[in-house]
Every structure is written in structure tokens, then in C-alpha cells.
Motif scaffolding. Structure first.
Motif, PDB file in Angstrom:
ATOM      1  N   GLU A  45       0.816  -1.215   0.000  1.00  0.00           N
ATOM      2  CA  GLU A  45       0.000   0.000   0.000  1.00  0.00           C
ATOM      3  C   GLU A  45       0.855   1.273   0.000  1.00  0.00           C
ATOM      4  N   ASN A  46       2.171   1.129  -0.203  1.00  0.00           N
ATOM      5  CA  ASN A  46       3.075   2.281  -0.136  1.00  0.00           C
ATOM      6  C   ASN A  46       2.946   3.010   1.195  1.00  0.00           C
TER       7      ASN A  46
ATOM      8  N   PRO B 231      -4.688  -3.423  -3.148  1.00  0.00           N
ATOM      9  CA  PRO B 231      -3.652  -2.463  -3.565  1.00  0.00           C
ATOM     10  C   PRO B 231      -3.178  -2.658  -4.997  1.00  0.00           C
ATOM     11  N   TYR B 232      -3.509  -3.773  -5.621  1.00  0.00           N
ATOM     12  CA  TYR B 232      -3.176  -3.963  -7.034  1.00  0.00           C
ATOM     13  C   TYR B 232      -3.933  -2.963  -7.903  1.00  0.00           C
ATOM     14  N   LEU B 233      -5.168  -2.663  -7.531  1.00  0.00           N
ATOM     15  CA  LEU B 233      -6.006  -1.773  -8.333  1.00  0.00           C
ATOM     16  C   LEU B 233      -6.027  -0.343  -7.811  1.00  0.00           C
ATOM     17  N   GLN B 234      -5.807  -0.140  -6.510  1.00  0.00           N
ATOM     18  CA  GLN B 234      -6.032   1.172  -5.917  1.00  0.00           C
ATOM     19  C   GLN B 234      -5.225   1.304  -4.633  1.00  0.00           C
ATOM     20  N   GLN B 235      -4.599   2.453  -4.425  1.00  0.00           N
ATOM     21  CA  GLN B 235      -3.772   2.676  -3.233  1.00  0.00           C
ATOM     22  C   GLN B 235      -4.217   3.959  -2.537  1.00  0.00           C
ATOM     23  N   PRO B 236      -5.141   3.843  -1.590  1.00  0.00           N
ATOM     24  CA  PRO B 236      -5.740   5.024  -0.960  1.00  0.00           C
ATOM     25  C   PRO B 236      -4.758   5.950  -0.243  1.00  0.00           C
ATOM     26  N   LEU B 237      -3.677   5.420   0.337  1.00  0.00           N
ATOM     27  CA  LEU B 237      -2.717   6.306   0.994  1.00  0.00           C
ATOM     28  C   LEU B 237      -2.116   7.290   0.001  1.00  0.00           C
ATOM     29  N   GLU B 238      -1.916   6.825  -1.225  1.00  0.00           N
ATOM     30  CA  GLU B 238      -1.368   7.695  -2.263  1.00  0.00           C
ATOM     31  C   GLU B 238      -2.378   8.761  -2.687  1.00  0.00           C
ATOM     32  N   LEU B 239      -3.653   8.513  -2.406  1.00  0.00           N
ATOM     33  CA  LEU B 239      -4.714   9.443  -2.786  1.00  0.00           C
ATOM     34  C   LEU B 239      -5.127  10.358  -1.638  1.00  0.00           C
ATOM     35  N   GLY B 240      -4.464  10.222  -0.482  1.00  0.00           N
ATOM     36  CA  GLY B 240      -4.714  11.144   0.627  1.00  0.00           C
ATOM     37  C   GLY B 240      -5.325  10.543   1.867  1.00  0.00           C
ATOM     38  N   ALA B 241      -5.631   9.247   1.880  1.00  0.00           N
ATOM     39  CA  ALA B 241      -6.202   8.619   3.071  1.00  0.00           C
ATOM     40  C   ALA B 241      -5.165   8.519   4.185  1.00  0.00           C
ATOM     41  N   ASP B 242      -5.647   8.442   5.423  1.00  0.00           N
ATOM     42  CA  ASP B 242      -4.768   8.281   6.588  1.00  0.00           C
ATOM     43  C   ASP B 242      -4.581   6.815   6.963  1.00  0.00           C
TER      44      ASP B 242
ATOM     45  N   VAL C  92      -5.590   2.699   5.674  1.00  0.00           N
ATOM     46  CA  VAL C  92      -6.183   1.731   4.746  1.00  0.00           C
ATOM     47  C   VAL C  92      -6.478   0.461   5.528  1.00  0.00           C
ATOM     48  N   MET C  93      -7.666  -0.062   5.332  1.00  0.00           N
ATOM     49  CA  MET C  93      -8.073  -1.295   5.989  1.00  0.00           C
ATOM     50  C   MET C  93      -8.369  -2.361   4.938  1.00  0.00           C
ATOM     51  N   HIS C  94      -8.029  -3.605   5.253  1.00  0.00           N
ATOM     52  CA  HIS C  94      -8.367  -4.746   4.401  1.00  0.00           C
ATOM     53  C   HIS C  94      -8.939  -5.869   5.249  1.00  0.00           C
ATOM     54  N   SER C  95      -9.975  -6.517   4.736  1.00  0.00           N
ATOM     55  CA  SER C  95     -10.247  -7.865   5.189  1.00  0.00           C
ATOM     56  C   SER C  95      -9.313  -8.757   4.381  1.00  0.00           C
ATOM     57  N   ALA C  96      -8.178  -9.107   4.970  1.00  0.00           N
ATOM     58  CA  ALA C  96      -7.188  -9.923   4.272  1.00  0.00           C
ATOM     59  C   ALA C  96      -7.680 -11.342   4.058  1.00  0.00           C
TER      60      ALA C  96
ATOM     61  N   LEU D 144      -8.144 -18.609   5.407  1.00  0.00           N
ATOM     62  CA  LEU D 144      -7.755 -17.863   6.605  1.00  0.00           C
ATOM     63  C   LEU D 144      -8.744 -16.738   6.849  1.00  0.00           C
ATOM     64  N   VAL D 145      -8.760 -16.230   8.079  1.00  0.00           N
ATOM     65  CA  VAL D 145      -9.531 -15.044   8.451  1.00  0.00           C
ATOM     66  C   VAL D 145      -8.548 -14.053   9.051  1.00  0.00           C
ATOM     67  N   MET D 146      -8.537 -12.803   8.513  1.00  0.00           N
ATOM     68  CA  MET D 146      -7.514 -11.849   8.929  1.00  0.00           C
ATOM     69  C   MET D 146      -7.902 -10.433   8.526  1.00  0.00           C
ATOM     70  N   GLY D 147      -7.408  -9.467   9.266  1.00  0.00           N
ATOM     71  CA  GLY D 147      -7.574  -8.057   8.924  1.00  0.00           C
ATOM     72  C   GLY D 147      -6.242  -7.351   8.872  1.00  0.00           C
ATOM     73  N   ALA D 148      -6.200  -6.219   8.178  1.00  0.00           N
ATOM     74  CA  ALA D 148      -4.957  -5.465   8.032  1.00  0.00           C
ATOM     75  C   ALA D 148      -5.246  -3.972   8.104  1.00  0.00           C
ATOM     76  N   LEU D 149      -4.313  -3.230   8.688  1.00  0.00           N
ATOM     77  CA  LEU D 149      -4.305  -1.778   8.649  1.00  0.00           C
ATOM     78  C   LEU D 149      -2.943  -1.323   8.162  1.00  0.00           C
ATOM     79  N   ILE D 150      -2.925  -0.262   7.365  1.00  0.00           N
ATOM     80  CA  ILE D 150      -1.674   0.308   6.870  1.00  0.00           C
ATOM     81  C   ILE D 150      -1.758   1.819   7.000  1.00  0.00           C
ATOM     82  N   VAL D 151      -0.703   2.434   7.513  1.00  0.00           N
ATOM     83  CA  VAL D 151      -0.646   3.889   7.678  1.00  0.00           C
ATOM     84  C   VAL D 151       0.748   4.383   7.319  1.00  0.00           C
TER      85      VAL D 151
END
Length: 379
Positions: free
Chosen positions: A63-64, A176-187, A189-193, A203-210
């Protein structure tokens, strides 16, 4: 480093002990110390685990971002974000969102004094009508679940910055292959991984990136203090899944396009929701902020017939009737009675989640087989 290379090498290095190319599964709860507080960076696996660290580094790279956090589920990741708030704070959320997120917002955190405003964000200006001095967070899904509405992340980010509130984007559908919200100004990014990042329905998993160091520190504290972390086995599986994200997403997008085009021409189908259509609301925004349009497709039958929709999903052979999405296999769901059943019927129908709506997660099988399966089930 280009994205396709990042999926394999991003944030990764061979294991220090023996040079293992894949991070080992550190199936341990605790770590030996030479003296109290004297350790090699790890003391207890709720706080840190080497396999989870490798995964969190991979999340950040994709997610850069600078900091990644892995949780036991997507809802656990969202829960951590909401724990940044306090009673009296307010959240502006899109009104078309995953039913589990809506349930967490309204059935758990409203009881703790957090107020939520749900609004259509296809026109970003609507957000400002719901912002006041108590607003602390804007919550965005794009594409949304299940109507695949497109929200202009850049425009929402400008509003968030103007009012000094956090912007969190659920990027599960796009990846993140299609869209990277941090690059667009978000604080945040959340994923249901669980979905596309893992990619194999195992698997069941979540992710946050800042990107922000202080925000990351607050989230790491919550992650450790509350303990909703993923285990090392799941971290290993997610790392393995990420390595093929780029090639899987290419096929998801190709098959999604083929399925959407087929459904749009079928005489028994009323509406087809897929961001790649030029007449899809905010198609131009999708075109500008996404690399392609994804493998999620929703549609309704003519006459909004509940029984007909149920008959279709029950008669599919290759598409599996099941919750979830984003795996290599194609799945079909009936949002009104499955993923979005926790949202009151009148609220569901306001946003288009009617009784005949079917949501498809188009997998990576041969497109001819998928179309043949839809044909026999609909006809």
C-alpha cells in the motif's frame, strides 16, 4: 520497486537464521531472555511475532505505507480504528457498506457514545453536511459492498484535511493492485485480508496500513493491549497468498468483465452493477483512481423477484453459494439474507440492496465455464 515485484519481495528479506526464502512459521508464544528485558526484539507473541512482522512489512509495502498491522479479522482491524475515538465523537460513513461493519458501528459503538452518520458519498460534498466539531473520522468503502458505488478518495481526503479528521478507506474490494488510498490522501487503509490478499479462502484476517508514525504508534498500542492479533500459521498463509496477488487480480478482472458483459445482455436481468461500465455512476472516477475494475459484480433480476433470485443461487454449479469473496473460486451470495442481513430491510432497500440482488465474487476459473454456469442457473 514495481508492484508485481513488491508482491514477492516487498518488505521481505531471507530469514536471518538459515536464509529461508519464505519466513518460517514461528509457532511460539514466548521467547527466551538473557536478562529481564534482554531479548532479540521479541518477548511475547501477542506483542510481536517474526512471522507476523514479515506479513505486516508486506502489507505496508503493497500500500506504499510505512507501517502495517495484522489482526485476527477485518472486523478486529476496524474495531482498532474505532478505539481511537471516545464517547461523544462522531463518524461520517458511507451508507452502502459491509453489513458486519454497519453492525459493529450501530450495535456496539453507538452504545459507547459514538454517533454515526450514514450518507451516500458518490457526491463527496454530501459529507460536509454531516461534519461538525465532534467529527473525528470519515469511513469510506470504494467500491462499496455490495452496490459497487465509487467514491472519489481524493475529494474526500481534501475534505478530511480541511476539517482535520481522519480518513479511513476499506480497500478490500479493490486491493492495492487496483487502488492505493494512501497515495490518494487517506490516513488509514483497511483490508479484510480474508479476501483477495489471502486469496484462497483458508484464513480469516484483517490489516491496517498507515504512513504517520504517531498514528501507527496509537494503533500498535491498541493491537497489543486488546490482543486481536492473527496467529503465525495464518500470517504464513497470507504471505503465501500475497505472492500471487498480481496474477490473480489480472484474471479476476478479466473474468469479472466477461461476466458483467454477459449479464448486461441477458433478457431476464434488470440491473448489473460493475464499475467498468461507462454508465456506472462515477465510472470516470473509477477510471482515474483504479487500475482496472475488479472481479465483484452484482445484479438484480427483472421484477425484483425474491424467489427467482434464491432459485438462481441454489442452482449454480461452479459458483458456490457462500459468504465471503476474493478467493480463487467463484462465489455467489444473496446480500439481503446473508452478508447484509444485519442491516434493517428499509435501510438496505434505500441503497439498492433489494431482495433480488445477487452478488458475485468472480474467481479465476475459465470464463466460458462461469458464463455457462450462470446461463443454466438463470435460464
Amino acid at each position: 520497486m514495481k508492484f508485481n515485484t513488491k508482491t514477492i519481495h516487498g518488505g521481505q528479506k531471507p530469514d536471518a537464521a538459515y536464509g529461508s526464502v519464505m519466513p518460517p512459521i514461528y509457532q511460539t508464544s514466548t521467547y527466551a531472555q538473557s536478562t529481564p528485558g534482554g531479548h532479540k526484539g521479541y518477548e511475547y507473541s501477542r506483542t510481536h511475532n517474526p512471522t507476523r512482522t514479515a506479513l505486516e512489512n508486506a502489507f505496508a509495502s503493497l500500500e506504499n505505507g510505512k507501517y502495517g498491522l495484522a489482526f485476527s479479522s477485518g472486523l478486529a482491524a476496524i474495531d482498532a480504528i474505532l478505539k481511537l475515538l471516545k464517547p461523544g465523537d462522531e463518524v461520517v460513513s458511507t451508507n452502502d457498506l459491509y453489513g458486519g461493519t454497519y453492525r459493529l458501528f450501530t450495535k456496539i459503538y453507538e452504545d459507547f457514545g459514538i454517533k454515526f452518520h450514514f450518507t451516500g458519498m458518490e457526491n463527496a460534498k454530501r459529507i460536509e453536511d454531516n461534519i461538525n466539531e465532534n467529527t473525528k473520522l470519515i469511513w469510506v468503502e470504494t467500491p462499496t459492498n455490495p452496490m459497487l458505488n465509487i467514491i472519489d478518495i481524493v475529494s474526500v481526503a481534501k475534505i478530511a484535511k480541511r476539517y482535520e479528521v481522519l480518513l479511513a478507506v476499506d480497500n478490500t474490494f479493490a486491493t492495492p493492485y487496483l487502488q492505493q488510498p494512501l497515495e490518494l490522501g487517506a490516513d488509514i487503509v483497511m483490508h479484510s485480508a480474508t479476501k483477495y490478499l489471502g486469496g484462497h479462502s483458508d484464513l480469516v484476517m484483517g490489516a491496517l496500513i498507515v504512513k504517520d508514525k504517531d498514528l501507527a504508534a496509537r494503533l500498535y498500542f491498541i493491537q497489543n493491549a486488546c490482543g486481536a492479533v492473527c496467529g503465525p500459521q495464518d500470517a504464513f498463509l497470507a504471505l503465501r497468498g500475497i505472492k500471487t496477488l498480481h496474477i490473480r487480480m489480472q484474471r479476476h478482472c478479466e473474468n469479472g468483465h466477461a461476466v458483467a458483459e454477459y449479464l448486461a445482455q441477458h433478457p431476464k436481468i434488470e440491473n448489473v452493477y460493475w464499475p467498468g461500465f461507462q454508465n456506472h455512476p462515477n465510472h470516470d472516477i473509477a477510471k482515474s483512481q483504479m487500475k482496472a475494475y475488479g472481479g465483484m459484480v452484482s445484479f438484480t433480476t427483472k421484477g425484483n423477484n425474491y424467489e427467482e433470485a434464491i432459485k438462481i443461487v441454489e442452482n449454480l454449479k461452479i459458483f458456490t453459494l457462500a459468504e465471503s469473496l476474493g478467493g480463487v473460486e467463484s462465489l455467489a451470495g444473496h446480500p439481503a439474507s446473508m452478508t447484509h442481513a444485519s442491516i434493517p430491510k428499509e435501510e438496505r432497500e434505500k441503497i439498492g440492496v433489494v431482495d433480488s440482488l445477487i452478488r458475485l465474487s468472480v474467481g479465476i476459473e475459465d470464463e466460458a465455464d462461469l458464463i455457462a454456469d450462470l446461463k443454466q442457473a438463470i435460464d
